[in-house]
Design an enzyme around this catalytic site. Structure first.
Site, PDB file in Angstrom:
ATOM      1  N   ARG A 264      49.936  42.636  41.997  1.00 32.14           N
ATOM      2  CA  ARG A 264      49.920  41.125  42.249  1.00 32.14           C
ATOM      3  C   ARG A 264      51.290  40.414  41.903  1.00 32.14           C
ATOM      4  NH1 ARG A 264      43.672  38.903  43.005  1.00 32.14           N
ATOM      5  NH2 ARG A 264      42.807  40.951  43.554  1.00 32.14           N
ATOM      6  N   ARG A 279      45.720  36.638  34.200  1.00 27.79           N
ATOM      7  CA  ARG A 279      46.416  36.761  35.199  1.00 27.79           C
ATOM      8  C   ARG A 279      47.743  37.804  35.363  1.00 27.79           C
ATOM      9  NH1 ARG A 279      45.951  33.124  39.225  1.00 27.79           N
ATOM     10  NH2 ARG A 279      44.904  31.649  37.672  1.00 27.79           N
ATOM     11  N   GLU A 351      36.994  32.855  36.212  1.00 27.93           N
ATOM     12  CA  GLU A 351      36.452  33.708  37.002  1.00 27.93           C
ATOM     13  C   GLU A 351      36.787  35.159  36.760  1.00 27.93           C
ATOM     14  OE1 GLU A 351      38.169  35.517  41.337  1.00 27.93           O
ATOM     15  OE2 GLU A 351      38.725  33.255  40.565  1.00 27.93           O
ATOM     16  N   ARG A 392      39.719  41.326  32.672  1.00 27.49           N
ATOM     17  CA  ARG A 392      38.904  40.114  32.283  1.00 27.49           C
ATOM     18  C   ARG A 392      37.487  40.401  31.681  1.00 27.49           C
ATOM     19  NH1 ARG A 392      40.314  35.374  37.067  1.00 27.49           N
ATOM     20  NH2 ARG A 392      42.620  36.084  37.097  1.00 27.49           N
TER      21      ARG A 392
END
Length: 428
Positions: A264, A279, A351, A392
């Site tokens: 991403r 991220r 998240e 994560r």
């Protein structure tokens, strides 16, 4: 993609529901205006084509009778020009209509909380105890550096920011986490898949990333000059596995799971989570995808969410489940549950999984259907969920299982995957 017939039948309801996703009602009005123009142009064009066919047959008969056809041929030239002009307008109108239609998000479920962002999310449940360390917990990036298992500096040298090297027991921990996840999902009935990591534009369209989110991905040109995109999630190759196919009802439901890297660009995230594993431009993720009959999809969403929760519970990581607000859910989702894991150093939940029911939105874009017992062909429903984002999860383990001396205890369920290693220390 939304059903145009539904928009025609219930325009005010569609406008009301999509307004909760910041879609202006004028956009629906314009869509319906273009739809009416397209239908009018189609009727006119088909009428002239029918006339041309009839007159052409008449001209053929007149020629057989050695009659003069000059007037009829001249008339048909004019009709042919009219048809061309109408068909050109029809193509332009259809293109304008589709431009709007493919960019409209899915209609949110009536039970979704209404709101523009995460502040409007609704907490559904909590699980686990928030750890009380008796000392100030360190962030996972600091723990990883001090233990020598995460190397950000050399990754930045080799690739740039938002990349990392996992070293030694760090690499083994990452591998232990995703092998554990895949084994658990297999027990829950998922078929493990190793899919392609590069997909074509049709696949990106089918799952809803294209055309709206082209800036969020990495697209390359291969030797055949055909663009291919590095997958942002395994959802793309898994959902498109059945693109342009008709399944038999007896095949449903189908559950697939895959471990893949996800790529991403994180466009628009400058300054957000610049440190750590939250991220990244490249990260591993275990994905779950379901193909189900429409009447089963809401129960299947609950089951999918529990499959993701099972991983967190067996890792003994505290988390809560929230329902995303209408304006915060993904483009393709009708309803999304986010699982957020507790991160002690940040003193907040973050998240770690999104579980979504996309209803028939992706199936309509990707032409994925099934034939029921009566032989009728219908659109099925697709669901997807992270089970979990691996990096994560590693970050959550490092922070929740840290010790005062800077070591990290390995969760019990992962010890067999770590060849019996029970703790990561500076020494090992």
């Amino acid at each position: 993609m939304l059903d145009l017939k539904l928009i025609r039948q219930k325009p005010e309801w569609v406008k009301e529901r999509l307004a909760t996703r910041q879609v202006p009602g004028e956009q629906i009005d314009k869509l319906l205006e273009l739809d009416q123009q397209r239908r009018d142009l189609t009727v006119q064009s088909e009428g002239l084509k029918k006339e041309r066919n009839e007159v052409s047959a008449q001209i053929a008969q007149m020629k057989r009778n050695h009659e003069d056809t000059t007037a009829q041929i001249a008339q048909m030239k004019q009709v042919g020009q009219q048809i061309k002009e109408l068909d050109d307008k029809l193509a332009q109108t259809t293109e304008a209509l589709n431009y709007i239609l493919v960019r409209l998000p899915n209609i949110p479920a009536e039970s979704d909380p209404v709101g523009a962002d995460e502040s409007a999310a609704r907490e559904e449940r909590k699980w686990g105890e928030i750890p009380d360390f008796g000392f100030k917990p360190q962030a996972h990036w600091d723990l990883g550096e001090e233990l020598g298992i995460l190397d950000w500096e050399r990754a930045a040298k080799v690739s740039g920011s938002r990349f990392v090297y996992y070293m030694g027991l760090g690499a083994r921990l990452e591998r232990a986490v995703y092998n554990f996840m895949l084994d658990e999902h297999r027990k829950d009935g998922y078929t493990e898949v190793i899919p392609p990591y590069l997909v074509n534009a049709e696949s990106m369209f089918g799952t809803g990333q294209f055309p709206k989110f082209t800036e969020d991905v990495y697209t390359i040109i291969n030797t055949d000059e055909k663009p291919l995109t590095l997958i942002p999630t395994a959802e793309v190759p898994l959902v498109n596995y059945y693109r342009d196919e008709i399944l038999d009802e007896s095949q449903l439901p189908v559950y697939l799971t895959a471990l893949t890297p996800s790529f991403r660009s994180e466009a628009g995230s400058a300054g957000r989570d610049t440190r750590g594993l939250i991220r990244m431009h490249q990260f591993n993720k275990v994905e779950m995808v379901k193909f189900v009959k429409p009447e089963d999809s809401w129960d299947e969403l609950e089951s999918l969410t529990h499959n993701a929760e099972n991983i967190l519970q067996k890792l003994n990581l505290p988390y809560h489940v929230i329902t995303l607000a209408t304006g915060d859910a993904s483009f393709t989702s009708a309803k999304t549950y986010d699982l957020e894991v507790w991160m002690p150093a940040q003193n907040r939940y973050r998240e770690i999984s999104s579980c979504s029911n996309c209803t028939d939105f992706q199936a309509r874009r990707a032409h994925i259907r099934y034939r029921d017992a009566d032989g009728k062909v219908k659109l099925l429903h697709t669901l997807n969920g992270s089970g979990l984002a691996v990096g994560r999860t590693v970050a959550a383990i490092l922070e929740n299982y840290q010790n005062e001396d800077g070591s990290v205890t390995i969760p019990d369920v992962l010890v067999p995957y770590m060849d019996g290693v029970t703790k990561i220390t500076k020494a090992n």
